[in-house]
Design a protein around this motif. Structure first.
Motif, PDB file in Angstrom:
ATOM      1  N   ARG A   1     -54.385  50.628 -32.134  1.00 41.76           N
ATOM      2  CA  ARG A   1     -53.633  50.686 -31.203  1.00 41.76           C
ATOM      3  C   ARG A   1     -53.389  49.973 -29.659  1.00 41.76           C
ATOM      4  NH1 ARG A   1     -53.916  57.299 -30.689  1.00 41.76           N
ATOM      5  NH2 ARG A   1     -56.212  56.748 -31.091  1.00 41.76           N
ATOM      6  N   THR A   2     -54.771  49.740 -29.630  1.00 41.23           N
ATOM      7  CA  THR A   2     -55.046  48.915 -28.265  1.00 41.23           C
ATOM      8  C   THR A   2     -54.623  47.419 -28.491  1.00 41.23           C
ATOM      9  OG1 THR A   2     -56.899  49.999 -27.705  1.00 41.23           O
ATOM     10  CG2 THR A   2     -56.654  48.197 -26.561  1.00 41.23           C
TER      11      THR A   2
ATOM     12  N   LEU B   1     -62.993  43.971 -27.123  1.00 42.18           N
ATOM     13  CA  LEU B   1     -63.451  45.119 -27.443  1.00 42.18           C
ATOM     14  C   LEU B   1     -65.017  45.277 -27.996  1.00 42.18           C
ATOM     15  CD1 LEU B   1     -60.325  46.748 -28.631  1.00 42.18           C
ATOM     16  CD2 LEU B   1     -61.088  47.462 -26.396  1.00 42.18           C
TER      17      LEU B   1
ATOM     18  N   THR C   1     -57.781  45.276 -21.598  1.00 36.32           N
ATOM     19  CA  THR C   1     -56.594  45.103 -22.085  1.00 36.32           C
ATOM     20  C   THR C   1     -55.413  45.310 -21.177  1.00 36.32           C
ATOM     21  OG1 THR C   1     -56.761  47.111 -23.201  1.00 36.32           O
ATOM     22  CG2 THR C   1     -57.470  45.413 -24.697  1.00 36.32           C
ATOM     23  N   ARG C   2     -55.708  45.452 -20.247  1.00 37.83           N
ATOM     24  CA  ARG C   2     -54.465  45.593 -19.206  1.00 37.83           C
ATOM     25  C   ARG C   2     -53.809  44.394 -18.838  1.00 37.83           C
ATOM     26  NH1 ARG C   2     -58.046  49.347 -15.548  1.00 37.83           N
ATOM     27  NH2 ARG C   2     -58.362  51.315 -17.177  1.00 37.83           N
TER      28      ARG C   2
ATOM     29  N   LEU D   1     -58.316  53.389 -32.485  1.00 35.72           N
ATOM     30  CA  LEU D   1     -58.379  52.988 -31.113  1.00 35.72           C
ATOM     31  C   LEU D   1     -57.967  51.503 -30.926  1.00 35.72           C
ATOM     32  CD1 LEU D   1     -58.925  53.262 -27.897  1.00 35.72           C
ATOM     33  CD2 LEU D   1     -61.529  52.961 -28.656  1.00 35.72           C
TER      34      LEU D   1
ATOM     35  N   LEU E   1     -54.352  51.808 -21.760  1.00 35.79           N
ATOM     36  CA  LEU E   1     -55.270  50.742 -22.318  1.00 35.79           C
ATOM     37  C   LEU E   1     -56.698  50.647 -21.527  1.00 35.79           C
ATOM     38  CD1 LEU E   1     -52.286  47.890 -22.534  1.00 35.79           C
ATOM     39  CD2 LEU E   1     -53.124  49.088 -24.323  1.00 35.79           C
ATOM     40  N   PRO E   2     -57.656  50.132 -22.410  1.00 37.07           N
ATOM     41  CA  PRO E   2     -58.938  49.983 -21.515  1.00 37.07           C
ATOM     42  C   PRO E   2     -58.701  48.765 -20.664  1.00 37.07           C
ATOM     43  CG  PRO E   2     -59.066  49.889 -24.036  1.00 37.07           C
ATOM     44  CD  PRO E   2     -57.920  49.966 -23.643  1.00 37.07           C
TER      45      PRO E   2
END
Length: 607
Positions: A417-418, A575, A518-519, A414, A514-515
């Motif tokens: 990728r993020t 994160l 992280t947008r 995760l 994205l969380p």
């Protein structure tokens, strides 16, 4: 023996043990203890002593600081209600239970209480060396417990020694000692960590950073000793704080150097301690008269069994204070878990150092009765825990049948990728900020998409491997093959589904959710939604080499890659701050980013 001879001997012993351990299929600490016992049959070698101040003031700060740096803060916060009573109340309960066993065998009360304080705490170094077979969460709980319980044991030891020497102990004095030890230790750790932070943020020199990190544990221990507080707790608190702030105040080069030097140094210190424990056991055994050996062996066995029973029973009672989990484990699974935790609580060098610290003689009060008995029983308990519990632990773990925990792998994928998606989303803005041309943008974008597709493929391959393993287990159970099994081509299929196209087809697209942290859009925010579409642009093949030199392109490529690494690191720390990803996962990914950054910037030269 001379110091140089002892150093060479211990170094050779560690080397031989390291080569021998894989061949005999035993953990390295067990092999080193056995070699130390064998060396102890040589009278000259048996005289090599383990000064308690060496362990408490030299070995312990370094080893505790490193263990603190590699401990998960999220795990401590999550399991704090388990860790706190296990590192305080259990230590006291174990010490008094051992004291009761000593009284049954005729030990004076004060001597028995000193023995209890010495053997009560499980040792952090022994847990770290032998507990890697445990499930991740259980290992972190046991590690956090063993990092802090030494402070409780040392306070109890000081009270017991004061009683043995005729001191006046009152409930008020005991309360003040405990408060001073804990509050003073935490304060000392916070102060030293804060001073280290202020210094580290003002320098970028690799040597200065790592010398500062080396001084922090010793300074914290020293300040705590000056105010009569717990040096162990001060080092642990300082280590946890430094671990949290380190990515922001240290450099990639300094972290790579520290990650290479600290594990090696701690490995040597651990190896030396286990060898010296074996030698010390032989020395103590030869100092005790033959007539007393039988009685002391019985006391040792009784104390060892008592520690195991008390630990198991305390965990049973401690369940009442734990947070309810969903789904709740079955009673059988909980009992097996407590049995594994009981066997994993091994004693080590700290217990022996406490026992050896018992005053041999005093000019005013005289010698503490039973010092040799305390050292013998403590050494015997350490030996039993290492040579019985250590080899038994793998079998107990297999018997417990813990479910396979893929949480670390899932969080790692995760996070990868993020941060890759966030870096690609910010690529154009960073390229504009750093004056990077379109050719380099396209090249770096293609590299980023390749990395992102690889992360996706790896995640799909791992998930498919889990499904295949479950299907295979079911096939074995049913004694017939699965006609719909997917086989072993998962990685290639997953990579082929989403990999870059070079056949002239339309540009590939990857949809990444994205969380919130992280947008990232062109202005630093994502104003319009949950889903961002990342589109790979075709890379240009018509490069005008006459107008853009290879040197200029290399400089632009390096600047853009470093900017993307900084963005990835920023998202990764976000994160961690939100609790989405564990500290140890962040540490793994940070190490990879540091390697990439060092490769781009080059190795720092030292004068």
């Amino acid at each position: 023996m001379e110091g140089l001879e002892v150093t060479v001997l211990i170094g050779l012993t560690i080397l031989v043990g390291t080569l021998l351990a894989p061949r005999v299929r035993l953990a390295l600490p067990l092999v080193l203890v056995i070699i130390g016992l064998l060396l102890g049959f040589v009278p000259q070698l048996r005289e090599i002593q383990l000064p308690p101040e060496t362990v408490l003031l030299l070995f312990l700060p370094v080893m505790l600081f490193w263990e603190s740096l590699t401990t998960s803060l999220r795990s401590i916060r999550r399991d704090f209600r388990y860790i706190l009573p296990m590192s305080t109340v259990l230590v006291v309960a174990s010490a008094f239970a051992v004291a009761g066993v000593g009284l049954l065998f005729g030990m004076p009360w004060e001597t028995a209480l000193i023995l209890g304080a010495a053997v009560a705490p499980p040792d952090a170094t022994a847990v770290a060396a032998l507990g890697r077979l445990l499930p991740r969460r259980m290992f972190m709980k046991l590690k956090a417990e063993s990092l802090t319980n030494d402070g409780t044991a040392l306070v109890l030891y000081a009270i017991a020694v004061s009683l043995a020497l005729g001191g006046n102990i009152t409930p008020l004095s005991v309360t003040m000692s405990v408060l001073t030890s804990y509050v003073g230790g935490i304060a000392a750790g916070v102060v030293i960590a804060a001073l280290g932070y202020l210094l580290l943020r003002r320098t970028s020199s690799t040597i200065v950073i790592n010398v500062t990190l080396l001084l922090i544990p010793f300074s914290a221990f020293l300040v705590a000793e000056i105010v009569h507080a717990s040096g162990v707790l001060a080092v642990v608190v300082a280590g946890l704080i430094v671990a949290y702030v380190s990515p922001r105040v240290t450099t990639a080069s300094s972290r790579r150097q520290a990650d290479a030097a600290w594990p090696f140094g701690v490995f040597l210190l651990n190896g030396a301690l286990f060898v010296l424990i074996g030698l010390e056991v032989q020395f103590v055994a030869h100092e005790i008269s033959a007539a007393a050996i039988g009685r002391l062996v019985l006391i040792t066995l009784g104390v060892w069994m008592t520690l195991l029973v008390v630990r198991y029973l305390f965990q049973v009672m401690n369940i009442l204070f734990q947070r309810r989990t969903v789904p709740r484990p079955s009673p059988g699974a909980r009992a097996r878990s407590m049995a594994v935790s009981t066997v994993a609580g091994m004693r080590g060098a700290v217990s022996l150092a406490i026992a050896l610290s018992v005053p041999a003689a005093s000019a005013t009060e005289g010698e503490i009765a039973g010092r040799d008995e305390i050292v013998f029983v403590t050494a015997g308990v350490i030996l039993l825990s290492l040579l019985v519990q250590g080899p038994l632990l793998p079998a107990i773990v297999r018997w417990a049948r813990f479910p396979v925990d893929h949480r670390d792998d899932e969080e790692y994928e995760l996070a990868e990728r993020t941060i890759s998606g966030a870096a690609l989303a910010a690529l154009d803005d960073l390229a504009t900020e750093h004056g990077v041309g379109q050719e380099i943008r396209d090249k770096v974008r293609a590299e980023g998409y390749q990395m992102l597709e690889f992360s996706n493929a790896r995640a799909l391959a791992r998930e498919q491997a889990i499904v295949d393993a479950e299907a295979q287990a079911l096939d074995v159970l049913l004694d017939e093959p699965d006609p719909l099994g997917s086989g072993g081509n998962t990685m290639s299929e997953a990579a082929g589904d989403g990999g870059p196209r070079d056949d002239g087809s339309d540009a590939a697209q990857t949809v990444l959710r994205l969380p919130d942290a992280t947008r990232i859009g062109a202005d630093g925010e994502n104003p319009d939604g949950e889903v961002r579409t990342l589109q790979m642009l075709a890379t240009s093949v018509d490069v005008d080499v006459m107008q853009r030199s290879p040197l200029l392109r290399h400089e632009e490529h390096t600047r853009l890659k470093l900017a993307l690494i900084d963005r990835k690191r920023e998202v990764l720390l976000g994160l961690r701050r939100e609790g989405t990803v564990d500290d140890l996962v962040v540490r793994r990914i940070s190490a990879r980013l540091d390697l990439e950054q060092v490769r781009l910037q080059g190795i720092e030269e030292y004068d």
